[in-house]
Motif scaffolding. Structure first.
Motif, PDB file in Angstrom:
ATOM      1  N   ILE A  16     -48.157 -12.713 -48.245  1.00  0.00           N
ATOM      2  CA  ILE A  16     -48.255 -10.892 -48.012  1.00  0.00           C
ATOM      3  C   ILE A  16     -48.120 -10.575 -49.624  1.00  0.00           C
ATOM      4  N   SER A  17     -46.486 -10.497 -49.468  1.00  0.00           N
ATOM      5  CA  SER A  17     -46.101  -9.656 -50.892  1.00  0.00           C
ATOM      6  C   SER A  17     -47.090 -10.175 -52.269  1.00  0.00           C
ATOM      7  N   VAL A  18     -48.302 -10.979 -52.411  1.00  0.00           N
ATOM      8  CA  VAL A  18     -49.218 -10.441 -53.810  1.00  0.00           C
ATOM      9  C   VAL A  18     -50.283 -10.253 -53.000  1.00  0.00           C
ATOM     10  N   MET A  19     -50.575  -9.754 -52.174  1.00  0.00           N
ATOM     11  CA  MET A  19     -51.693  -9.297 -51.054  1.00  0.00           C
ATOM     12  C   MET A  19     -51.512  -7.456 -51.573  1.00  0.00           C
ATOM     13  N   SER A  20     -50.097  -7.057 -50.999  1.00  0.00           N
ATOM     14  CA  SER A  20     -49.601  -6.175 -51.354  1.00  0.00           C
ATOM     15  C   SER A  20     -49.602  -5.753 -52.814  1.00  0.00           C
ATOM     16  N   SER A  21     -49.128  -6.509 -53.502  1.00  0.00           N
ATOM     17  CA  SER A  21     -49.406  -6.521 -54.894  1.00  0.00           C
ATOM     18  C   SER A  21     -50.295  -6.170 -55.808  1.00  0.00           C
ATOM     19  N   CYS A  22     -51.504  -6.880 -54.775  1.00  0.00           N
ATOM     20  CA  CYS A  22     -53.221  -6.805 -55.180  1.00  0.00           C
ATOM     21  C   CYS A  22     -53.484  -5.269 -54.582  1.00  0.00           C
ATOM     22  N   LYS A  23     -53.490  -4.856 -53.370  1.00  0.00           N
ATOM     23  CA  LYS A  23     -53.388  -3.147 -53.249  1.00  0.00           C
ATOM     24  C   LYS A  23     -52.835  -2.123 -54.026  1.00  0.00           C
ATOM     25  N   GLN A  24     -51.784  -1.904 -54.122  1.00  0.00           N
ATOM     26  CA  GLN A  24     -51.309  -1.493 -54.984  1.00  0.00           C
ATOM     27  C   GLN A  24     -52.017  -1.193 -56.367  1.00  0.00           C
ATOM     28  N   LYS A  25     -52.265  -2.065 -57.381  1.00  0.00           N
ATOM     29  CA  LYS A  25     -52.948  -2.016 -58.153  1.00  0.00           C
ATOM     30  C   LYS A  25     -54.456  -1.776 -57.948  1.00  0.00           C
ATOM     31  N   GLU A  26     -54.891  -1.855 -57.512  1.00  0.00           N
ATOM     32  CA  GLU A  26     -56.034  -1.004 -57.511  1.00  0.00           C
ATOM     33  C   GLU A  26     -56.039   0.430 -56.743  1.00  0.00           C
ATOM     34  N   GLN A  27     -55.287   0.850 -55.889  1.00  0.00           N
ATOM     35  CA  GLN A  27     -54.466   2.839 -55.555  1.00  0.00           C
ATOM     36  C   GLN A  27     -54.674   2.732 -56.933  1.00  0.00           C
ATOM     37  N   GLU A  28     -53.669   2.044 -57.743  1.00  0.00           N
ATOM     38  CA  GLU A  28     -53.320   2.986 -59.005  1.00  0.00           C
ATOM     39  C   GLU A  28     -54.401   3.108 -59.761  1.00  0.00           C
ATOM     40  N   LEU A  29     -55.060   2.124 -59.726  1.00  0.00           N
ATOM     41  CA  LEU A  29     -56.117   2.694 -60.900  1.00  0.00           C
ATOM     42  C   LEU A  29     -57.488   3.091 -59.964  1.00  0.00           C
ATOM     43  N   SER A  30     -57.703   3.425 -58.776  1.00  0.00           N
ATOM     44  CA  SER A  30     -58.259   4.649 -58.596  1.00  0.00           C
ATOM     45  C   SER A  30     -57.175   5.767 -58.479  1.00  0.00           C
ATOM     46  N   TYR A  95     -68.612   3.433 -55.475  1.00  0.00           N
ATOM     47  CA  TYR A  95     -68.216   1.956 -56.735  1.00  0.00           C
ATOM     48  C   TYR A  95     -66.637   1.645 -55.692  1.00  0.00           C
ATOM     49  N   ASP A  96     -66.279   0.396 -55.884  1.00  0.00           N
ATOM     50  CA  ASP A  96     -65.519  -0.478 -55.368  1.00  0.00           C
ATOM     51  C   ASP A  96     -64.568  -0.453 -57.034  1.00  0.00           C
ATOM     52  N   ILE A  97     -63.096  -0.985 -56.262  1.00  0.00           N
ATOM     53  CA  ILE A  97     -62.205  -1.640 -57.573  1.00  0.00           C
ATOM     54  C   ILE A  97     -61.904  -3.338 -56.744  1.00  0.00           C
ATOM     55  N   LYS A  98     -61.734  -3.835 -57.513  1.00  0.00           N
ATOM     56  CA  LYS A  98     -61.235  -5.506 -57.067  1.00  0.00           C
ATOM     57  C   LYS A  98     -60.403  -5.303 -58.392  1.00  0.00           C
ATOM     58  N   GLY A  99     -58.983  -5.917 -58.436  1.00  0.00           N
ATOM     59  CA  GLY A  99     -58.089  -6.450 -59.305  1.00  0.00           C
ATOM     60  C   GLY A  99     -58.742  -5.749 -60.455  1.00  0.00           C
ATOM     61  N   ASP A 100     -58.888  -5.595 -61.700  1.00  0.00           N
ATOM     62  CA  ASP A 100     -58.428  -5.143 -62.942  1.00  0.00           C
ATOM     63  C   ASP A 100     -60.571  -4.765 -63.260  1.00  0.00           C
ATOM     64  N   TYR A 118     -73.302  -0.557 -62.854  1.00  0.00           N
ATOM     65  CA  TYR A 118     -72.693  -2.733 -63.444  1.00  0.00           C
ATOM     66  C   TYR A 118     -71.363  -2.750 -62.683  1.00  0.00           C
ATOM     67  N   ARG A 119     -70.863  -3.978 -62.700  1.00  0.00           N
ATOM     68  CA  ARG A 119     -69.861  -4.369 -62.211  1.00  0.00           C
ATOM     69  C   ARG A 119     -68.797  -4.261 -64.078  1.00  0.00           C
ATOM     70  N   TYR A 120     -68.033  -3.444 -64.230  1.00  0.00           N
ATOM     71  CA  TYR A 120     -67.420  -3.558 -65.410  1.00  0.00           C
ATOM     72  C   TYR A 120     -65.897  -3.908 -65.293  1.00  0.00           C
ATOM     73  N   LYS A 121     -65.351  -4.523 -66.528  1.00  0.00           N
ATOM     74  CA  LYS A 121     -64.169  -4.431 -66.251  1.00  0.00           C
ATOM     75  C   LYS A 121     -62.994  -2.858 -66.913  1.00  0.00           C
ATOM     76  N   ILE A 122     -62.573  -2.894 -66.318  1.00  0.00           N
ATOM     77  CA  ILE A 122     -61.277  -1.630 -66.855  1.00  0.00           C
ATOM     78  C   ILE A 122     -60.660  -1.988 -67.381  1.00  0.00           C
ATOM     79  N   TYR A 131     -62.631   3.481 -70.700  1.00  0.00           N
ATOM     80  CA  TYR A 131     -62.994   2.462 -71.449  1.00  0.00           C
ATOM     81  C   TYR A 131     -63.748   1.138 -70.477  1.00  0.00           C
ATOM     82  N   PHE A 132     -65.091   1.387 -70.029  1.00  0.00           N
ATOM     83  CA  PHE A 132     -65.480   0.060 -68.598  1.00  0.00           C
ATOM     84  C   PHE A 132     -65.707  -0.735 -70.126  1.00  0.00           C
ATOM     85  N   ASN A 133     -65.718  -2.182 -69.325  1.00  0.00           N
ATOM     86  CA  ASN A 133     -66.746  -3.036 -70.582  1.00  0.00           C
ATOM     87  C   ASN A 133     -67.770  -4.414 -69.354  1.00  0.00           C
ATOM     88  N   LYS A 134     -67.937  -4.648 -69.712  1.00  0.00           N
ATOM     89  CA  LYS A 134     -69.234  -5.520 -68.656  1.00  0.00           C
ATOM     90  C   LYS A 134     -69.188  -6.516 -69.824  1.00  0.00           C
TER      91      LYS A 134
END
Length: 148
Positions: A16-30, A95-100, A118-122, A131-134
């Motif tokens: 649960i802790s790991v999943m919460s931190s992933c969700k928080q990262k995507e929300q911060e990027l968004s 668009y969607d965000i998963k991880g970075d 495309y799918r890019y790394k942020i 800067y998005f890099n594929k």
């Protein structure tokens, strides 16, 4: 038996802790992406660098969302042509965000699809630079640079 129950509780809490931190990262990027960006350079394959915007200003706008980890969000790509005889282009995209990573999954027009779908790394995202890099994700050289 007690060790198994304790182990299960600890494993569940850790998951649960790991999943919460992933969700928080995507929300911060968004939240950081939200707003209008002026596109300064696009490479959409190994031999096509586009950085001359004298014929039209390119902007990309991200609207964000409340559940960035699970939601597909909306944006708008605009080409504001300097020639009054050419109709400006405004295209919505999804668009969607998963991880970075960010993936542009849908565009209406072929012009915008060929530029950004495309799918890019942020790689860089701060208050002024984007800067998005594929390239790190597969063999296609592609990226998008923008500024606020």
């Amino acid at each position: 038996m007690r060790n198994n129950i304790l182990s299960s509780i600890i494993s569940t809490a850790l998951l649960i802790s790991v999943m919460s931190s992933c969700k928080q990262k995507e929300q911060e990027l968004s939240d950081s992406l939200k707003g209008k960006w002026n596109v300064s350079e696009i490479r959409f394959n190994s031999d096509s660098l586009f950085n001359d915007f004298s014929k039209g200003k390119h902007t990309i706008e991200f609207f964000g969302g409340e559940r960035a980890y699970t939601a597909t969000m909306l944006g708008v790509y605009t080409i504001d042509y300097t020639d009054a005889n050419i109709k400006d282009l405004t295209d919505t995209f999804r668009y969607d965000i998963k991880g970075d990573q960010i993936a542009v999954t849908y565009t209406k027009s072929t012009t915008v699809r060929n530029l950004i779908r495309y799918r890019y790394k942020i790689e860089t995202l701060n208050s002024t630079d984007l800067y998005f890099n594929k390239t790190p994700l597969d063999t296609t050289t592609a990226y998008l640079k923008a500024f606020k």
